[in-house]
Design a protein around this motif. Structure first.
Motif, PDB file in Angstrom:
ATOM      1  N   VAL A   6      53.791  74.229 -15.456  1.00  0.00           N
ATOM      2  CA  VAL A   6      54.077  73.484 -14.233  1.00  0.00           C
ATOM      3  C   VAL A   6      52.738  73.036 -13.665  1.00  0.00           C
ATOM      4  CG1 VAL A   6      55.089  73.521 -11.926  1.00  0.00           C
ATOM      5  CG2 VAL A   6      56.148  74.837 -13.772  1.00  0.00           C
ATOM      6  N   GLY A   7      52.587  71.728 -13.538  1.00  0.00           N
ATOM      7  CA  GLY A   7      51.336  71.170 -13.045  1.00  0.00           C
ATOM      8  C   GLY A   7      51.571  69.836 -12.390  1.00  0.00           C
ATOM      9  N   ALA A   8      50.779  68.837 -12.769  1.00  0.00           N
ATOM     10  CA  ALA A   8      50.951  67.476 -12.253  1.00  0.00           C
ATOM     11  C   ALA A   8      50.608  66.517 -13.388  1.00  0.00           C
ATOM     12  CB  ALA A   8      50.053  67.238 -11.049  1.00  0.00           C
ATOM     13  N   PHE A   9      51.650  66.006 -14.043  1.00  0.00           N
ATOM     14  CA  PHE A   9      51.504  65.170 -15.230  1.00  0.00           C
ATOM     15  C   PHE A   9      51.637  63.702 -14.830  1.00  0.00           C
ATOM     16  CE2 PHE A   9      52.852  69.333 -16.495  1.00  0.00           C
ATOM     17  CZ  PHE A   9      52.178  69.590 -17.685  1.00  0.00           C
ATOM     18  N   GLU A  10      50.590  62.929 -15.058  1.00  0.00           N
ATOM     19  CA  GLU A  10      50.604  61.537 -14.608  1.00  0.00           C
ATOM     20  C   GLU A  10      51.624  60.721 -15.400  1.00  0.00           C
ATOM     21  OE1 GLU A  10      47.395  58.291 -13.073  1.00  0.00           O
ATOM     22  OE2 GLU A  10      47.031  59.155 -15.062  1.00  0.00           O
ATOM     23  N   GLY A  11      52.390  59.898 -14.652  1.00  0.00           N
ATOM     24  CA  GLY A  11      53.461  59.097 -15.212  1.00  0.00           C
ATOM     25  C   GLY A  11      54.789  59.571 -14.663  1.00  0.00           C
TER      26      GLY A  11
ATOM     27  N   VAL B 280      52.893  76.626  -9.526  1.00  0.00           N
ATOM     28  CA  VAL B 280      51.706  76.355 -10.338  1.00  0.00           C
ATOM     29  C   VAL B 280      50.855  77.617 -10.471  1.00  0.00           C
ATOM     30  CG1 VAL B 280      49.628  74.937 -10.563  1.00  0.00           C
ATOM     31  CG2 VAL B 280      51.715  73.941  -9.595  1.00  0.00           C
ATOM     32  N   LYS B 281      50.566  77.997 -11.695  1.00  0.00           N
ATOM     33  CA  LYS B 281      49.738  79.173 -11.937  1.00  0.00           C
ATOM     34  C   LYS B 281      48.275  78.869 -11.649  1.00  0.00           C
ATOM     35  CE  LYS B 281      52.706  81.273 -15.470  1.00  0.00           C
ATOM     36  NZ  LYS B 281      52.773  81.742 -16.883  1.00  0.00           N
ATOM     37  N   GLU B 282      47.578  79.881 -11.171  1.00  0.00           N
ATOM     38  CA  GLU B 282      46.156  79.729 -10.864  1.00  0.00           C
ATOM     39  C   GLU B 282      45.400  79.307 -12.121  1.00  0.00           C
ATOM     40  OE1 GLU B 282      42.457  82.323  -8.944  1.00  0.00           O
ATOM     41  OE2 GLU B 282      44.497  83.167  -9.076  1.00  0.00           O
ATOM     42  N   GLY B 283      44.515  78.342 -11.966  1.00  0.00           N
ATOM     43  CA  GLY B 283      43.722  77.856 -13.079  1.00  0.00           C
ATOM     44  C   GLY B 283      44.301  76.655 -13.788  1.00  0.00           C
ATOM     45  N   THR B 284      45.527  76.247 -13.416  1.00  0.00           N
ATOM     46  CA  THR B 284      46.136  75.067 -14.042  1.00  0.00           C
ATOM     47  C   THR B 284      45.399  73.810 -13.579  1.00  0.00           C
ATOM     48  OG1 THR B 284      48.310  76.134 -14.092  1.00  0.00           O
ATOM     49  CG2 THR B 284      48.254  73.723 -14.289  1.00  0.00           C
ATOM     50  N   PRO B 285      44.923  72.979 -14.503  1.00  0.00           N
ATOM     51  CA  PRO B 285      44.229  71.755 -14.085  1.00  0.00           C
ATOM     52  C   PRO B 285      45.190  70.762 -13.430  1.00  0.00           C
ATOM     53  CG  PRO B 285      44.539  71.779 -16.468  1.00  0.00           C
ATOM     54  CD  PRO B 285      44.972  73.124 -15.967  1.00  0.00           C
ATOM     55  N   LEU B 286      44.731  70.141 -12.351  1.00  0.00           N
ATOM     56  CA  LEU B 286      45.497  69.135 -11.625  1.00  0.00           C
ATOM     57  C   LEU B 286      44.613  67.900 -11.435  1.00  0.00           C
ATOM     58  CD1 LEU B 286      47.051  71.405  -8.829  1.00  0.00           C
ATOM     59  CD2 LEU B 286      48.165  70.654 -10.941  1.00  0.00           C
ATOM     60  N   PRO B 287      44.956  66.742 -12.015  1.00  0.00           N
ATOM     61  CA  PRO B 287      46.091  66.476 -12.892  1.00  0.00           C
ATOM     62  C   PRO B 287      46.061  67.321 -14.175  1.00  0.00           C
ATOM     63  CG  PRO B 287      45.047  64.434 -12.156  1.00  0.00           C
ATOM     64  CD  PRO B 287      44.123  65.538 -11.792  1.00  0.00           C
ATOM     65  N   THR B 288      47.225  67.442 -14.783  1.00  0.00           N
ATOM     66  CA  THR B 288      47.373  68.257 -15.979  1.00  0.00           C
ATOM     67  C   THR B 288      47.378  67.371 -17.221  1.00  0.00           C
ATOM     68  OG1 THR B 288      48.799  69.672 -14.619  1.00  0.00           O
ATOM     69  CG2 THR B 288      48.721  70.127 -16.979  1.00  0.00           C
ATOM     70  N   PRO B 289      46.521  67.642 -18.191  1.00  0.00           N
ATOM     71  CA  PRO B 289      46.479  66.791 -19.388  1.00  0.00           C
ATOM     72  C   PRO B 289      47.745  66.926 -20.234  1.00  0.00           C
ATOM     73  CG  PRO B 289      45.061  68.714 -19.649  1.00  0.00           C
ATOM     74  CD  PRO B 289      45.526  68.727 -18.224  1.00  0.00           C
ATOM     75  N   TRP B 290      48.098  65.821 -20.865  1.00  0.00           N
ATOM     76  CA  TRP B 290      49.233  65.798 -21.788  1.00  0.00           C
ATOM     77  C   TRP B 290      49.022  64.621 -22.739  1.00  0.00           C
ATOM     78  CZ3 TRP B 290      53.567  62.203 -21.735  1.00  0.00           C
ATOM     79  CH2 TRP B 290      53.470  61.190 -20.776  1.00  0.00           C
TER      80      TRP B 290
ATOM     81  N   TYR C 136      51.425  58.273  -9.942  1.00  0.00           N
ATOM     82  CA  TYR C 136      52.483  59.216  -9.614  1.00  0.00           C
ATOM     83  C   TYR C 136      52.536  60.296 -10.697  1.00  0.00           C
ATOM     84  CZ  TYR C 136      54.418  56.305  -5.867  1.00  0.00           C
ATOM     85  OH  TYR C 136      54.590  55.591  -4.704  1.00  0.00           O
ATOM     86  N   TYR C 137      52.926  61.494 -10.283  1.00  0.00           N
ATOM     87  CA  TYR C 137      52.875  62.649 -11.171  1.00  0.00           C
ATOM     88  C   TYR C 137      54.186  63.423 -11.100  1.00  0.00           C
ATOM     89  CZ  TYR C 137      47.899  61.588 -10.843  1.00  0.00           C
ATOM     90  OH  TYR C 137      46.687  60.949 -10.865  1.00  0.00           O
ATOM     91  N   ARG C 138      54.570  64.012 -12.220  1.00  0.00           N
ATOM     92  CA  ARG C 138      55.783  64.826 -12.304  1.00  0.00           C
ATOM     93  C   ARG C 138      55.402  66.283 -12.540  1.00  0.00           C
ATOM     94  NH1 ARG C 138      54.855  62.282 -17.142  1.00  0.00           N
ATOM     95  NH2 ARG C 138      55.132  63.530 -19.049  1.00  0.00           N
ATOM     96  N   PRO C 139      56.300  67.236 -12.301  1.00  0.00           N
ATOM     97  CA  PRO C 139      55.915  68.655 -12.342  1.00  0.00           C
ATOM     98  C   PRO C 139      55.697  69.217 -13.747  1.00  0.00           C
ATOM     99  CG  PRO C 139      57.830  68.298 -10.927  1.00  0.00           C
ATOM    100  CD  PRO C 139      57.630  67.043 -11.704  1.00  0.00           C
ATOM    101  N   GLU C 140      56.520  68.793 -14.713  1.00  0.00           N
ATOM    102  CA  GLU C 140      56.411  69.330 -16.060  1.00  0.00           C
ATOM    103  C   GLU C 140      56.423  68.192 -17.066  1.00  0.00           C
ATOM    104  OE1 GLU C 140      58.789  72.717 -17.166  1.00  0.00           O
ATOM    105  OE2 GLU C 140      58.924  73.438 -15.086  1.00  0.00           O
ATOM    106  N   MET C 141      56.015  68.518 -18.281  1.00  0.00           N
ATOM    107  CA  MET C 141      55.926  67.479 -19.294  1.00  0.00           C
ATOM    108  C   MET C 141      57.302  66.904 -19.613  1.00  0.00           C
ATOM    109  SD  MET C 141      53.829  67.786 -22.906  1.00  0.00           S
ATOM    110  CE  MET C 141      52.631  68.850 -22.110  1.00  0.00           C
ATOM    111  N   GLN C 142      58.323  67.763 -19.605  1.00  0.00           N
ATOM    112  CA  GLN C 142      59.655  67.343 -20.026  1.00  0.00           C
ATOM    113  C   GLN C 142      60.698  67.885 -19.058  1.00  0.00           C
ATOM    114  OE1 GLN C 142      60.443  68.403 -24.133  1.00  0.00           O
ATOM    115  NE2 GLN C 142      61.481  66.473 -24.502  1.00  0.00           N
ATOM    116  N   CYS C 143      61.726  67.084 -18.788  1.00  0.00           N
ATOM    117  CA  CYS C 143      62.792  67.430 -17.835  1.00  0.00           C
ATOM    118  C   CYS C 143      63.922  66.437 -18.029  1.00  0.00           C
ATOM    119  CB  CYS C 143      62.233  67.343 -16.405  1.00  0.00           C
ATOM    120  SG  CYS C 143      63.445  67.578 -15.077  1.00  0.00           S
ATOM    121  N   ILE C 144      65.124  66.812 -17.624  1.00  0.00           N
ATOM    122  CA  ILE C 144      66.254  65.882 -17.668  1.00  0.00           C
ATOM    123  C   ILE C 144      65.947  64.599 -16.908  1.00  0.00           C
ATOM    124  CG2 ILE C 144      68.614  65.530 -16.777  1.00  0.00           C
ATOM    125  CD1 ILE C 144      69.232  68.383 -17.550  1.00  0.00           C
TER     126      ILE C 144
END
Length: 468
Positions: free
Chosen positions: A419-424, A356-366, A432-440
């Motif tokens: 890379v953050g914390a995306f709810e769902g 996670v890069k510095e300044g990334t909001p957690l949770p991360t909006p999407w 519960y949160y996942r690391p990225e918006m999209q993944c296999i």
């Protein structure tokens, strides 16, 4: 075919001195039974398998802290820990279903480990409410006991070397097992196994670590092509008993005949198993440390093979949450042990914070609300297609349309590659949160997120050694 077989036999001959130094493989088959509130264990049998232990003797202990369960093999006299591995079970999933609240069921399970020289205690541990492992069953195993099964019948079929890169103890050994293939389908099975293995190793991080794997394939023939789909009235005999409709989910494909699976798999080197079913209908499944499955003839077979293998191989959680599943997750939001899902109780201690890069909001909006609105419509259409038994091509087209729409939605978002914390995640819309918006592990896209890729690499490192 003959040339490939000759090459395989030659490699086995070359590897024989290295394999000879390996101990035999011991397998403890046991019964795991109970209900939603209680569980019991009992020895079924102890078996010495025909082939040597396929793993490295320098990496016998598992530091990854994955799985609902952990097996430990301990020297009975000294108490020294000889072997450990995390795993999960079909029983653990079943006991969250409605059936488990009103009935008892038993499941066959196995643990495998290097043949010990002296008596050992085999312990099965389970995660407790603190998310720590505690012992739930201990049994004694004497390798010299008279009831140990030491002689196996000849191999019913010979394994095929799909990708052979070196001695088994230095490599991750993946065994692709076919179910629902007739004798006339055997060339198709080999082609399916090669095609899907090729796709796996075209997908990062498997692509970069392809030389650290051996891939084998084995199948016993059936009288008719395909496996059972009880919800549609289709019932077929198959050597492994693999079928659709596990726990009432039309797309969930597993076998509960563990003995049949192990009795066939033991004739090839393996640490991981993926079962290919000779069906066109979308479906698959994956249990960490047990096996995964995929419908080889489906238009989305490439995705199914890799996604389900992610569960089995690395203990990855499902990151989707809008599709119905066969078992309940419960109302609590405990921190998952899976490496790619979190309850985010303390953002400063996020398990994948190194990405996670510095300044990334957690949770991360999407664009969660827009995604869910589209997904509700998609799920309604999907259910209607299955209820009306529409052609599989219509389902495949729906899947493609859904992926195209969600990818377009995500592509416009500034956090699409963050890379953050995306709810769902983990079958839940909230908590519960996942690391990225999209993944296999989230949708039918073709890439693992950074966190899943790292989790996979950790398991590759556990089972392989650099080329000497």
């Amino acid at each position: 075919m003959l040339r490939r077989l000759a090459s395989l036999l030659a490699l086995c001959a070359i590897s024989a001195p290295a394999l000879a130094a390996q101990p035999a493989t011991m397998r403890l088959d046991y019964l795991h039974s109970g209900n939603a509130l209680d569980e019991h264990y009992a020895i079924d049998r102890v078996v010495i398998e025909p082939l040597p232990w396929p793993g490295s003797l320098s990496q016998t202990l598992d530091p990854t802290n994955r799985g609902n369960n952990l097996v430990e093999v301990v020297d009975a006299k000294t108490g020294k820990l000889l072997y450990s591995r995390g795993f999960s079970t079909i029983f653990a999933e079943w006991r969250t279903t409605d059936e488990a609240t009103r009935a008892d069921r038993g499941f066959q399970e196995s643990v495998r480990f290097p043949l010990p020289e002296q008596p050992v205690k085999v312990r099965i541990l389970k995660r407790d409410e603190r998310n720590l492992f505690s012992v739930v069953w201990t049994t004694s195993v004497d390798p010299n006991a008279m009831d140990v099964i030491r002689k196996q019948p000849p191999a019913p079929v010979k394994p095929i070397g799909i990708r052979v890169n070196g001695p088994s103890e230095d490599k991750v050994d993946l065994l692709i097992v076919g179910d629902g293939y007739t004798q006339a389908d055997m060339k198709k099975f080999e082609a399916d196994a090669r095609r899907l293995a090729d796709h796996l190793f075209a997908t990062s991080p498997f692509k970069e670590r392809a030389k650290d794997f051996n891939v084998w394939a084995i199948a016993r023939s059936t009288s008719a092509s395909g496996v059972s789909r009880p919800s549609t009235g289709v019932h077929k005999e198959s050597p492994l008993g693999t079928r659709y409709d596990i726990f009432g989910s039309e797309r969930y494909v597993l076998t509960t005949d563990n003995r049949a699976l192990r009795e066939l798999a033991q004739y090839a080197p393996y640490e991981f198993i993926e079962i290919l079913v000779n069906n066109d209908t979308y479906g698959g499944g994956g249990i960490f440390g047990q096996f995964s499955t995929a419908a080889a003839g489906n238009d989305w077979a490439n995705y199914l093979f890799v996604h389900e293998f992610g569960h089995h191989f690395a203990g990855l959680a499902d990151e989707y949450y809008t599709s119905p599943v066969a078992y309940a997750t419960g109302g609590e939001r405990r921190e998952p042990w899976e490496p790619n899902a979190t309850a985010l109780r303390d953002p400063t201690q996020l398990k994948w914070k190194k990405f996670v890069k510095e300044g990334t909001p957690l949770p991360t909006p999407w664009p969660k609300e827009a995604y869910e609105t589209a997904s509700r419509a998609y799920q309604k259409e999907r259910a209607a297609l299955r209820a009306n038994q529409r052609p599989e091509s219509e389902m495949s087209a729906l899947f493609q349309r859904d992926l195209t729409q969600s990818s377009a939605l995500f592509s416009r978002d500034p956090h699409v590659h963050t890379v953050g914390a995306f709810e769902g995640a983990n079958y839940e819309a909230t908590g519960y949160y996942r690391p990225e918006m999209q993944c296999i592990m989230f949708d039918r896209s073709d890439k693992f997120c950074s966190v899943c890729a790292d989790a996979i690499t950790t398991i590759i490192d556990l089972y392989s050694r650099p080329t000497r």
